[in-house]
Design an enzyme around this catalytic site. Sequence first.
Site, PDB file in Angstrom:
ATOM      1  N   VAL A 265       6.671  -0.666  -2.709  1.00  0.00           N
ATOM      2  CA  VAL A 265       5.460   0.142  -2.681  1.00  0.00           C
ATOM      3  C   VAL A 265       5.675   1.315  -3.627  1.00  0.00           C
ATOM      4  CG1 VAL A 265       3.863   1.467  -1.251  1.00  0.00           C
ATOM      5  CG2 VAL A 265       5.076  -0.501  -0.277  1.00  0.00           C
ATOM      6  N   CYS A 266       4.714   1.550  -4.501  1.00  0.00           N
ATOM      7  CA  CYS A 266       4.745   2.694  -5.399  1.00  0.00           C
ATOM      8  C   CYS A 266       6.030   2.680  -6.244  1.00  0.00           C
ATOM      9  CB  CYS A 266       4.602   3.978  -4.581  1.00  0.00           C
ATOM     10  SG  CYS A 266       4.120   5.442  -5.496  1.00  0.00           S
ATOM     11  N   THR A 267       6.769   3.785  -6.263  1.00  0.00           N
ATOM     12  CA  THR A 267       7.959   3.865  -7.110  1.00  0.00           C
ATOM     13  C   THR A 267       9.172   3.175  -6.494  1.00  0.00           C
ATOM     14  OG1 THR A 267       8.410   6.069  -6.207  1.00  0.00           O
ATOM     15  CG2 THR A 267       7.231   5.947  -8.308  1.00  0.00           C
TER      16      THR A 267
END
Length: 330
Positions: free
Chosen positions: A106-108
């Site tokens: 998720v995300c970074t």
Amino acid sequence: MIRRTVGFLLFEGVNSQDVAGPLEAFHSVSSVATSPYDFAFIGESREPVCSESGLPLVATHTLQDIPPLDMLVVPGGAGARSAHNLQVLCPWLQHVAPVTKRVVSVCTGAFLLAHAGLLKGLTVTTHWQYADQLAQEFPDLQVQAQRLFVDHGHIATSAGITAGIDLTLALIEQELGADTAAAVARHLVVHFRRAGDQAQFSAPLAFQQRADQRFASLTGYVLENLGRSLGVADLADYCGMSERSFYRQFTRSMGQTPARYVAELRLDYARQLLVSRQWSLDRIAQACGYDSPDVFRRAFMRSFSVSPAEYRHRFAGQDITRGHNVPAVN
């Protein structure tokens, strides 16, 4: 029912929403159906870790005593790029990934997977603000900054924060069916099937972020008048500029021609209408300012390589097909 264990990796500096979003989506299955999901929270130790926002999170398992996992969720946050976490977690990920059915970032969190060598040669996404950095650090990756998520089966990556919920809903749909995923989306009051090929943020927002003071209100004007022709003369007149000066300054400031700008806003609105209204294609074409349905279809095909009808079939939520309202997006 076969139980499925979903592990959530916790570390110092994690983004708490990257954990909570997918967790609540999986947990919400129990509110609408019999849930197969069990959860494990995995940390370097069982000591609390501090999220980016200061929220303490506590692991139920350490890296050494994890249960067999069906899925591992790797969240982002500043900690996903810290030297200590990379040193400790990357070897562990290399060991765990081959014996886990799915590994999801998720995300970074994509940075952790990339440093662990799990994304080599793949098309991936991450938060738009860090997409260039990911591409520079890992030139073998095909980083698609606009995608909400990219699912390769064993490995999946998602964009900023709430895109983790979009990916989770897609995974729930794959495992438990569209009815359950749609019910979870209703429970969470989010869109079901906000498609993975849709942008992380809308065209109007993207344009407004780029616009300087001269064009700050232009996008709002265009959106209110999409049914009109909206040529350079219209836009220049609204901005109080000559056509030549407007064209030159707009193109330099926005990085594209006025015609392309208007076309992207028309198509962005068309995509919204296709999945949120049961209007005919003729009516959508008219609402978006196209001279005819055929012109609309050709423009849509050129941009998205799929017809408007097929786009609606693939991405319209279950509530739309049954004639109900689509849940609002948080």
